[in-house]
Design a protein around this motif. Structure first.
Motif, PDB file in Angstrom:
ATOM      1  N   LEU A 211      49.535  44.296  65.841  1.00 51.91           N
ATOM      2  CA  LEU A 211      50.688  44.339  66.746  1.00 51.91           C
ATOM      3  C   LEU A 211      51.898  43.580  66.212  1.00 51.91           C
ATOM      4  N   VAL A 212      51.660  42.642  65.281  1.00 55.85           N
ATOM      5  CA  VAL A 212      52.742  41.882  64.658  1.00 55.85           C
ATOM      6  C   VAL A 212      52.414  41.673  63.183  1.00 55.85           C
TER       7      VAL A 212
ATOM      8  N   ALA B   5      50.138  35.936  77.858  1.00 52.72           N
ATOM      9  CA  ALA B   5      50.889  35.372  76.738  1.00 52.72           C
ATOM     10  C   ALA B   5      51.118  36.404  75.639  1.00 52.72           C
ATOM     11  N   GLN B   6      50.176  37.330  75.483  1.00 50.73           N
ATOM     12  CA  GLN B   6      50.331  38.382  74.482  1.00 50.73           C
ATOM     13  C   GLN B   6      51.541  39.243  74.802  1.00 50.73           C
ATOM     14  N   TRP B   7      51.655  39.651  76.052  1.00 51.18           N
ATOM     15  CA  TRP B   7      52.748  40.534  76.450  1.00 51.18           C
ATOM     16  C   TRP B   7      54.077  39.790  76.421  1.00 51.18           C
TER      17      TRP B   7
ATOM     18  N   GLY C 114      52.749  47.486  67.865  1.00 45.41           N
ATOM     19  CA  GLY C 114      53.049  46.504  68.904  1.00 45.41           C
ATOM     20  C   GLY C 114      54.018  47.055  69.928  1.00 45.41           C
ATOM     21  N   LEU C 115      55.036  47.787  69.473  1.00 44.54           N
ATOM     22  CA  LEU C 115      55.985  48.421  70.393  1.00 44.54           C
ATOM     23  C   LEU C 115      55.289  49.462  71.259  1.00 44.54           C
ATOM     24  N   ARG C 116      54.380  50.237  70.655  1.00 36.78           N
ATOM     25  CA  ARG C 116      53.620  51.243  71.427  1.00 36.78           C
ATOM     26  C   ARG C 116      52.734  50.573  72.469  1.00 36.78           C
ATOM     27  N   ALA C 117      52.047  49.501  72.071  1.00 39.23           N
ATOM     28  CA  ALA C 117      51.167  48.792  73.005  1.00 39.23           C
ATOM     29  C   ALA C 117      51.972  48.224  74.165  1.00 39.23           C
ATOM     30  N   LEU C 118      53.143  47.688  73.883  1.00 31.47           N
ATOM     31  CA  LEU C 118      54.001  47.132  74.919  1.00 31.47           C
ATOM     32  C   LEU C 118      54.461  48.224  75.881  1.00 31.47           C
ATOM     33  N   ALA C 119      54.842  49.368  75.350  1.00 32.11           N
ATOM     34  CA  ALA C 119      55.262  50.493  76.200  1.00 32.11           C
ATOM     35  C   ALA C 119      54.100  50.979  77.069  1.00 32.11           C
ATOM     36  N   GLU C 120      52.905  51.054  76.503  1.00 38.34           N
ATOM     37  CA  GLU C 120      51.731  51.476  77.272  1.00 38.34           C
ATOM     38  C   GLU C 120      51.402  50.467  78.363  1.00 38.34           C
TER      39      GLU C 120
END
Length: 147
Positions: free
Chosen positions: A74-75, A32-34, A95-101
């Motif tokens: 992240l938000v 759900a986080q992603w 948050g964008l970095r975490a999503l890319a990782e």
């Protein structure tokens, strides 16, 4: 395989690949986080209720998740400029970095499963990915609505 069976097979396979990738990448963050971060990446400044509907969860559940994401940096949350009773959520650079990782970890985890594909196989997957992306846009994104 008939048309309806193709579509259901894709959905089942996609869910299986997501589970396998999460296990292989040893990613224990909730899916759900992603999903929420992906929705915010597409259109930041969404209301909590809109995120809940798009994620097929309850508003209290999304409120808790957004709180967790906010504490993790992240938000961000802010009052909705058009309705101070509502809250809008924006994805942060972190948050964008975490999503890319997260996406890169999934690519790396799944790459060995597709190592035996030839050029024709990759072309077929590329075309399938384009078709799926074109047909998986959220309805509110297609109509321009922002709940």
């Amino acid at each position: 395989m008939n048309r309806p069976d193709v579509i259901s097979s894709i959905v089942v396979s996609a869910h299986a690949l997501a589970r396998i990738a999460a296990q292989d990448a040893e990613n224990d963050a909730p899916a759900a986080q992603w999903r929420a971060l992906t929705l915010l990446e597409r259109t930041s400044g969404r209301r909590v209720g809109e995120l809940a509907r798009a994620s097929r969860t309850t508003q209290p559940g999304m409120t808790r998740l957004v709180g967790d994401l906010e504490r993790a940096g992240l938000v961000t949350r802010a009052p909705d400029p058009s309705d101070s009773r509502a809250t809008v959520v924006d994805i942060t650079p972190e948050g964008l970095r975490a999503l890319a990782e997260w996406r890169e970890s999934f690519r790396a985890a799944l790459a060995p499963r597709f190592a035996d594909l030839d050029a024709a196989g990759w072309d077929a997957l590329r075309r399938a990915a384009e078709i799926l992306a074109a047909h998986s846009i959220e309805e509110s994104e297609q109509t321009g609505e922002n709940a």
